[in-house]
Scaffold this motif. Structure first.
Motif: not given
Lengths: 113, 802
Positions: A55-58, A65-66, A68, B672, B746, B755-758, B761
């Motif tokens: 999951v795209p959470i660092l 990651y997939v 994003p 995911r 990333e 930390t949450n990439i989405v 963005i």
């Protein structure tokens, strides 16, 4: 998986196209809703590869990651397509109130007051 | 620098200022400003005469679009100078005349703006050396003519006349453009001067004759040559100053200018000689023949203008044989036809301008210009009468007026055709006979103009105002033109040597200067030309006296429904009808049909490209595996989607749509994408509620009552769209050309501290996007609120009026 998703998308597009070509306004709106589902799935499968990472959470543990970016785009798209659906529904409702029919073919030639 | 270019621009600039002057300065008539502009230009151009007469030419280049060879090049030589002098000179006189002619209640700022627009465009036509620039100015003259004809646009006849002239001249101009492009393809240059030097190598080129004919089409439509002459009589709906200026003195001569200008390019060719000469002769005859039957004085003058233009055209056609290859120096004699043509062109501008102004005066003072209501004005309007005698007798070719000189020269050149043995003697001999017959008819209508208007019985009861002489302001311009008519008769060689001779250099650059030019004299012995003139007078007088005995012939020979006018009208109607049928056949007003067009276009364009490029390359192996659970969801969604098409109840369809939506959100979980899954679930729920609300308000579904055929079409279209869509998507997945840019995001923690990439963005990298998205939501919300809240039921006043 990507291929399967894409084929599913194709089926959804076909169904949406058929619905959009029909006469009842509710079917047309349903068609646009189905079309946006298809679009979301398509964008998803166009990314770097489904299920190919975390999951795209660092975090410190994750190796990869997939993608994003499609997710961000889809998130925008979901909201916009909701707005469009809402507007179309209200428009249909209002037009029905004014004209007394939901048939697109009968809307033709109705004079606006 | 660019002095001649500036001369073209000045009228356009003045046209912009006219409305301001008209609005701000009330005391002085705005026409005087226009007069000032055109007179200043005239005097400026007059100052060139001595240098031009000594053989100089002026070339100014202003680079406009050099990469396409399109430059604003002006070329001032003898030929363009004559036209420019006519444009500005007659322009000044017409302006004075119009100041007294038009009532101050008319929309003068429009009138003078159009007039200046025309003047600039016309100067552009005659000065431009680049054919593309020439074309632009050419069409601009058509447009300004359109605006001026339709000046009294509240009258239907004015609008129709304007439309007709525009349609005919613009389509001719379009043909001319194609001809110009062909010339460019052949010679590789857009400059007329350069073409003249290189054209001799292209006489056998397959495009040579088509280019020639297309350019002639442009010239013939503009100069109202048979059979395109029909626009000119209807153009007489314009105010008389416009008719005098555009439709007799300047614009209609643009075609003659073009033919003269291109004589060095095409002149040696026999086709050119035949087409130009024969069309000219037919126009000459047809115009004079039709002028006699007219009862409206302006229509009479219009047909007479057509006829005179044909005469000038035919002379230029005859002169072109002087450029024929393989002929000896004795062919130079034919250049005299071009001399006569330009001489007559100037003379025509003087006497026809005066005559138009006379008609304008009669119309203005008496309220009619119908010959049947006029008569006996000679004693009441002596000055007008005198001017009209000068004008008409000059037009008829009588001494001591300038028309006599050019008419004799016309006979000389038309007689010289007999010595060209291009075809059988009979045909060559017919040309002078037709020309002579046309001259007799010309004499007749000139007499009609003078005698029916000014002599005979005065019929005051048929007039709107009793006859009286016009104010001096209106008489001034025709008097000046009338004086020119007489002065040119007595001093023709001043004009010949200083103005016409330099123009001859431009028409025949291949010939030596010493061979060109001519001495004009009124008396050259009792020769055939003089006998022809005497014959014209005798027969003309005879025909005029017995006019009412043979006038009935016209209805018998030329019924209205067989004329070109009727042909034009009918074809216009037919085009309107056919285009209406075609448009109605596909603009059905049904959403379904329009969507079908769009989809079919998509299928053909995108599917066709796909087939063409053969871009199907599928490789299924490299992708992630599919679990059983995922198979299950996919199949469930496919079933749900297809059943949406089959279910009878609306409620089921709405719920099936939610099945799809929730299915998508399950996929988001698998892929995911927790944020997406959450959002999708929430939104899908709200959407379903909305649909259910709509379900409550909208009526029950009726069975789709479309025809079976259209259902099949819908089915085929949908399947085709789906298949193409899938194929492209698969092909795209396979052919990834670039690395994904996602790795950039990333680094979200370093770049945005997230930390949450989405989320980073949406909220940081593309924050503007998200903000505008919120705006879209807001607008949608407002829209929804408005549609529901504001109720304008039938019977209520529309909201806008409250």
């Amino acid at each position: 998986m990507e291929t399967l998703t894409t084929i599913l998308t194709g089926v959804l597009v076909s169904v949406a196209t058929y619905l959009i070509l029909s006469r009842s306004v509710l079917r047309v709106i349903l068609g646009t809703a189905v079309l946006s589902h298809a679009a979301h799935l398509l964008i998803m499968s166009m990314g770097r590869g489904l299920k190919s990472g975390e999951v795209p959470i660092l975090t410190d543990e994750a190796l990869s990651y997939v993608d994003p970016l499609p997710q961000a785009l889809i998130l925008t798209s979901i909201v916009i397509s909701f707005a469009v659906t809402a507007i179309l529904l209200v428009l249909a409702y209002r037009t029905y109130r004014e004209t007394g029919t939901d048939n697109l073919f009968e809307w033709r030639g109705i004079k606006d007051e | 620098m660019y002095t001649v270019n500036l001369a073209i621009i000045i009228p356009f600039l003045a046209a912009m200022i006219v409305p301001i002057i008209y609005k701000r300065i009330k005391g002085i008539h705005v026409g005087w400003f226009v007069f000032l502009v055109s007179t200043a230009l005239f005097l400026y151009l007059v100052s060139y005469i001595p240098n031009i007469a000594s053989g100089e030419t002026y070339l100014y280049t202003f680079e406009w679009i050099p990469s396409y060879n399109i430059n604003f090049i002006t070329y001032l030589d003898g030929l363009s100078l004559i036209f420019a002098l006519l444009i500005t000179g007659i322009g000044s006189l017409v302006t004075i005349y119009s100041i007294y002619y038009l009532s101050s209640e008319e929309n003068l700022s429009h009138f003078y703006t159009y007039l200046l627009l025309f003047m600039g465009a016309m100067l552009g036509v005659v000065f431009s050396d680049n054919i593309m620039v020439l074309y632009v100015f050419w069409e601009l003259t058509s447009i300004s003519s359109f605006l001026l004809i339709a000046f009294w646009y509240h009258r239907k006849s004015s609008r129709d006349g304007a439309q007709k002239s525009l349609l005919i001249t613009i389509s001719g101009g379009f043909g001319m453009l194609v001809g110009f492009i062909m010339l460019y393809v052949m010679t590789g240059t857009m400059s007329i001067r350069e073409m003249i030097t290189t054209i001799s190598g292209f006489h056998d080129h397959p495009l040579f004759i088509p280019a020639m004919l297309l350019i002639l089409l442009g010239a013939f439509t503009k100069s109202a040559q048979y059979p395109f002459h029909i626009w000119l009589p209807t153009a007489m709906e314009a105010p008389t100053p416009v008719s005098a200026y555009l439709h007799s003195a300047t614009m209609v001569k643009a075609g003659i200018y073009l033919v003269a200008r291109f004589t060095p390019v095409f002149g040696g060719e026999l086709t050119w000689f035949w087409v130009v000469t024969i069309v000219g002769i037919i126009t000459l005859f047809w115009g004079s023949f039709n002028a006699i039957r007219q009862t409206d004085l302006k229509a009479l003058l219009a047909y007479s203008t057509i006829s005179q233009l044909g005469m000038i055209m035919s002379m230029i056609g005859i002169s072109s044989v002087a450029l024929r290859h393989g002929h000896s120096m004795n062919m130079v004699i034919y250049t005299q036809a071009a001399f006569a043509a330009i001489f007559h062109l100037i003379n025509h501008s003087t006497f026809k301008g005066a005559l138009f102004m006379v008609v304008g005066i009669v119309d203005h003072e008496l309220g009619t210009r119908d010959i049947r209501r006029l008569g006996g004005l000679a004693t009441l309007m002596p000055i007008t009468f005198t001017i009209s005698i000068i004008g008409s007798f000059s037009m008829a070719g009588l001494p001591p007026f300038n028309g006599f000189l050019s008419k004799e020269m016309f006979f000389t050149s038309i007689l010289s055709v007999r010595e060209l043995h291009f075809t059988s003697e009979v045909w060559m001999g017919l040309i002078p006979v037709v020309a002579w017959a046309a001259s007799i008819l010309t004499f007749v209508y000139c007499m009609i103009f003078v005698f029916k208007t000014f002599l005979g019985k005065y019929q005051e009861e048929k007039l709107e105002h009793p006859a009286h002489e016009a104010p001096f302001g209106m008489l001034f311009s025709p008097i000046v033109l009338g004086l020119f008519v007489i002065l040119i008769f007595f001093f023709p060689n001043v004009l010949g040597n200083y103005v016409i001779k330099p123009a001859m250099y431009s028409i025949f650059p291949q010939l030596g200067a010493e061979d060109l030019g001519q001495h004009v004299s009124a008396w050259h012995g009792f020769n055939l030309e003089l006998k022809m003139t005497i014959g014209v007078i005798v027969f003309g007088a005879f025909l005029f006296i017995f006019l009412r005995h043979w006038k009935g012939l016209y209805n018998w020979i030329l019924p209205e429904k067989l004329s070109f006018n009727a042909l034009y009208g009918n074809s216009l109607e037919l085009i309107e009808k056919v285009s209406k049928i075609i448009t109605n056949s596909y603009m059905t007003g049904h959403l379904r049909d329009y969507m079908v067009y769009i989809y079919i276009f998509f299928i053909i364009a995108v599917g066709g490209t796909l087939l063409n490029t053969k871009a199907f390359l599928f490789d299924i192996e490299q992708y992630s595996t599919v679990t059983e659970f995922e198979w299950l969801i996919t199949i469930a969604m496919i079933i749900a989607a297809i059943s949406m098409l089959l279910v009878k109840s609306r409620l089921t369809a709405i719920l099936l749509n939610s099945v799809l939506g929730y299915g998508v959100s399950i996929f988001f979980v698998i892929f995911r994408a927790p944020d997406l899954a959450l959002t999708q679930t929430v939104i899908e729920t709200v959407t379903t509620v909305l649909f259910l609300a709509a379900y409550y308000f909208l009526p029950e579904w009726k069975k789709e009552d479309s025809k079976k055929r259209s259902k099949i079409v819908n089915g085929i279209v949908s399947v085709a769209v789906g298949v193409i869509f899938t194929t492209i998507a698969l092909a795209v997945q396979n052919g990834k050309l670039f690395e994904s840019i996602s790795s950039f995001y990333e680094n979200a923690y370093e770049l945005a501290g997230a930390t949450n990439i989405v989320n980073a963005i949406l909220g940081d990298f593309r924050a503007f996007d998200t903000m505008l998205e919120v705006v879209v939501l807001l607008i949608a919300g407002l829209g929804v609120y408005t549609f529901i809240k504001l109720k304008a039921r039938k019977g209520d006043n529309p909201l806008e009026d409250k």
